[in-house]
Scaffold this motif. Structure first.
Motif, PDB file in Angstrom:
ATOM      1  N   TYR A  33       0.841  -1.183   0.000  1.00 20.41           N
ATOM      2  CA  TYR A  33       0.000   0.000   0.000  1.00 20.41           C
ATOM      3  C   TYR A  33       0.880   1.238   0.000  1.00 20.41           C
ATOM      4  O   TYR A  33       1.940   1.259   0.620  1.00 20.41           O
ATOM      5  N   PHE A  35       0.825   5.628   0.301  1.00 20.86           N
ATOM      6  CA  PHE A  35       0.056   6.729   0.874  1.00 20.86           C
ATOM      7  C   PHE A  35       0.782   8.056   0.635  1.00 20.86           C
ATOM      8  O   PHE A  35       2.012   8.110   0.552  1.00 20.86           O
ATOM      9  N   TYR A  37       0.665  11.558   2.895  1.00 18.90           N
ATOM     10  CA  TYR A  37       0.180  12.258   4.074  1.00 18.90           C
ATOM     11  C   TYR A  37       0.629  13.713   3.993  1.00 18.90           C
ATOM     12  O   TYR A  37       1.708  14.027   3.511  1.00 18.90           O
ATOM     13  N   GLN A  39       1.302  17.164   6.380  1.00 20.81           N
ATOM     14  CA  GLN A  39       1.534  17.611   7.746  1.00 20.81           C
ATOM     15  C   GLN A  39       1.667  19.136   7.763  1.00 20.81           C
ATOM     16  O   GLN A  39       2.724  19.676   7.478  1.00 20.81           O
ATOM     17  N   SER A  42       0.457  22.568  12.194  1.00 17.18           N
ATOM     18  CA  SER A  42      -0.191  22.057  13.403  1.00 17.18           C
ATOM     19  C   SER A  42       0.350  20.692  13.820  1.00 17.18           C
ATOM     20  O   SER A  42       0.048  20.203  14.910  1.00 17.18           O
ATOM     21  N   ARG A  43       1.150  20.077  12.983  1.00  3.48           N
ATOM     22  CA  ARG A  43       1.806  18.768  13.227  1.00  3.48           C
ATOM     23  C   ARG A  43       0.921  17.569  12.921  1.00  3.48           C
ATOM     24  O   ARG A  43       1.419  16.449  12.854  1.00  3.48           O
ATOM     25  N   GLN A  44      -0.370  17.788  12.775  1.00  2.00           N
ATOM     26  CA  GLN A  44      -1.282  16.658  12.565  1.00  2.00           C
ATOM     27  C   GLN A  44      -1.062  16.057  11.189  1.00  2.00           C
ATOM     28  O   GLN A  44      -1.207  16.721  10.178  1.00  2.00           O
ATOM     29  N   MET A  45      -0.735  14.779  11.142  1.00  4.66           N
ATOM     30  CA  MET A  45      -0.587  14.077   9.867  1.00  4.66           C
ATOM     31  C   MET A  45      -1.970  13.739   9.335  1.00  4.66           C
ATOM     32  O   MET A  45      -2.760  13.066  10.007  1.00  4.66           O
ATOM     33  N   LEU A  47      -4.194  12.095   6.160  1.00  3.38           N
ATOM     34  CA  LEU A  47      -4.139  11.263   4.962  1.00  3.38           C
ATOM     35  C   LEU A  47      -4.699  12.026   3.778  1.00  3.38           C
ATOM     36  O   LEU A  47      -5.806  12.557   3.835  1.00  3.38           O
ATOM     37  N   ARG A  50      -4.538   7.293  -0.866  1.00  4.10           N
ATOM     38  CA  ARG A  50      -3.901   5.989  -0.729  1.00  4.10           C
ATOM     39  C   ARG A  50      -4.114   5.174  -2.003  1.00  4.10           C
ATOM     40  O   ARG A  50      -5.069   5.398  -2.751  1.00  4.10           O
ATOM     41  N   PHE A  91       4.393  13.825   2.975  1.00  3.85           N
ATOM     42  CA  PHE A  91       5.168  12.611   3.132  1.00  3.85           C
ATOM     43  C   PHE A  91       4.550  11.485   2.312  1.00  3.85           C
ATOM     44  O   PHE A  91       3.348  11.232   2.385  1.00  3.85           O
ATOM     45  N   GLN A 101       1.865  -3.859   9.280  1.00  2.00           N
ATOM     46  CA  GLN A 101       1.582  -2.828   8.271  1.00  2.00           C
ATOM     47  C   GLN A 101       2.103  -1.464   8.722  1.00  2.00           C
ATOM     48  O   GLN A 101       1.458  -0.438   8.498  1.00  2.00           O
ATOM     49  N   LYS A 102       3.258  -1.486   9.362  1.00  2.05           N
ATOM     50  CA  LYS A 102       3.822  -0.221   9.805  1.00  2.05           C
ATOM     51  C   LYS A 102       4.259   0.589   8.602  1.00  2.05           C
ATOM     52  O   LYS A 102       4.722   0.065   7.596  1.00  2.05           O
ATOM     53  N   LEU A 103       4.109   1.892   8.717  1.00  2.00           N
ATOM     54  CA  LEU A 103       4.429   2.790   7.616  1.00  2.00           C
ATOM     55  C   LEU A 103       5.921   3.075   7.561  1.00  2.00           C
ATOM     56  O   LEU A 103       6.571   3.292   8.576  1.00  2.00           O
ATOM     57  N   PHE A 105       8.244   5.903   5.834  1.00  2.00           N
ATOM     58  CA  PHE A 105       8.054   7.233   5.272  1.00  2.00           C
ATOM     59  C   PHE A 105       9.271   7.683   4.473  1.00  2.00           C
ATOM     60  O   PHE A 105      10.417   7.325   4.771  1.00  2.00           O
TER      61      PHE A 105
ATOM     62  N   TYR B  33      -0.240   2.580  16.882  1.00  2.00           N
ATOM     63  CA  TYR B  33       1.168   2.697  16.496  1.00  2.00           C
ATOM     64  C   TYR B  33       1.783   3.925  17.162  1.00  2.00           C
ATOM     65  O   TYR B  33       1.118   4.960  17.324  1.00  2.00           O
ATOM     66  N   TYR B  35       5.152   6.434  16.469  1.00  2.00           N
ATOM     67  CA  TYR B  35       6.237   6.829  15.578  1.00  2.00           C
ATOM     68  C   TYR B  35       6.984   7.988  16.229  1.00  2.00           C
ATOM     69  O   TYR B  35       6.452   8.700  17.065  1.00  2.00           O
ATOM     70  N   GLN B 104      -4.032   4.333   8.713  1.00  2.00           N
ATOM     71  CA  GLN B 104      -3.674   4.852  10.027  1.00  2.00           C
ATOM     72  C   GLN B 104      -4.038   6.322  10.130  1.00  2.00           C
ATOM     73  O   GLN B 104      -3.737   7.113   9.229  1.00  2.00           O
ATOM     74  N   GLY B 107      -2.582  11.297  15.558  1.00  2.00           N
ATOM     75  CA  GLY B 107      -2.819  12.360  16.508  1.00  2.00           C
ATOM     76  C   GLY B 107      -1.911  13.547  16.229  1.00  2.00           C
ATOM     77  O   GLY B 107      -1.073  13.490  15.323  1.00  2.00           O
TER      78      GLY B 107
END
Lengths: 115, 115
Positions: A33, A35, A37, A39, A42-45, A47, A50, A91, A101-103, A105, B33, B35, B104, B107
């Motif tokens: 998969y 993706f 993302y 950011q 505000s730091r919020q990732m 999506l 995908r 990203f 299924q860890k991402l 980056f 998860y 990170y 995923q 936050g």
């Protein structure tokens, strides 16, 4: 192991222009998969889009679309009619089809949309 | 509905102190998860929970790092005897594990500064 490479550390375009962010990856898996993302400061990732590797059709989400070239292991993001709110770090990431299924980056591309 | 929340938003600590970072995943999400995002290393996977168990903790950088999850919900990442190289943004993500692709959701992260 999967690796993801983003070769453009920074990009800058004018509002309403179209911009394409590049991403290449390496994996020994046949299915996986991909993706994009976003950011913002505000730091919020968040999506953006995908893609499943076994699907030939490129994914689209409103102004965002991808050009997925499986043989070339390329996964670029196109943003049409760019807006000031698109300013952010972008990203590219990949995930295997099983297990955690860890991402994994890429290094990120800092995109600035200028008024 | 509510997204993934993390606390504190920012944490400043002195070298050698222990810190705890908290993550509240999206309700019903079974996978969680952690990170780490740092200038030098980019975005790195730390640990993955499925329910309360951690089948993949391969990204934890040293035995000073540990994490737990209780009730299949809240998770705490603990860093003992903090070092300056631990300074980073710690991001938590959760996903609804249904097999296949599990998107995923992240936050806002905790920015940790070790003086």
């Amino acid at each position: 192991a999967q690796t993801v490479t983003q070769s453009q550390p920074e990009m800058s375009v004018q509002e309403a222009e179209t911009v394409t962010l590049s991403c290449t990856y390496d994996t020994s898996e046949n299915n996986y998969y991909l993706f994009w993302y976003k950011q913002p400061p505000s730091r919020q990732m968040i999506l953006v889009i995908r893609q499943e590797a076994y699907k030939q059709q490129n994914a689209t989400e409103n102004r965002f679309s991808v050009n997925f070239q499986k043989a070339a292991k390329s996964f670029s993001l196109k943003i049409s009619d760019s807006q000031l709110g698109d300013t952010a770090m972008y990203f590219c990431a990949s995930a295997p089809p099983s297990g955690a299924q860890k991402l994994v980056f890429g290094q990120g591309t800092r995109l600035t949309i200028n008024p | 509905g509510a997204g993934v929340s993390q606390s504190p938003s920012n944490k400043v600590t002195e070298k050698g102190k222990d810190v705890e970072l908290r993550c509240d995943p999206i309700s019903g999400h079974t996978a969680l998860y952690w990170y780490r995002q740092s200038l030098g290393q980019g975005l790195e996977f730390l640990i993955y929970f499925q329910g309360n168990s951690a089948p993949d903790k391969s990204g934890l950088p040293s035995d000073r790092f540990s994490a737990e999850r209780t009730g299949g919900s809240v998770s705490t990442l603990t860093i003992q005897r903090t070092q300056q190289e631990d300074s980073a943004v710690y991001l938590c993500a959760s996903s609804l594990w249904r097999g296949g692709q599990n998107t995923q959701y992240f936050g806002p992260g905790t920015r940790l500064t070790v003086l």
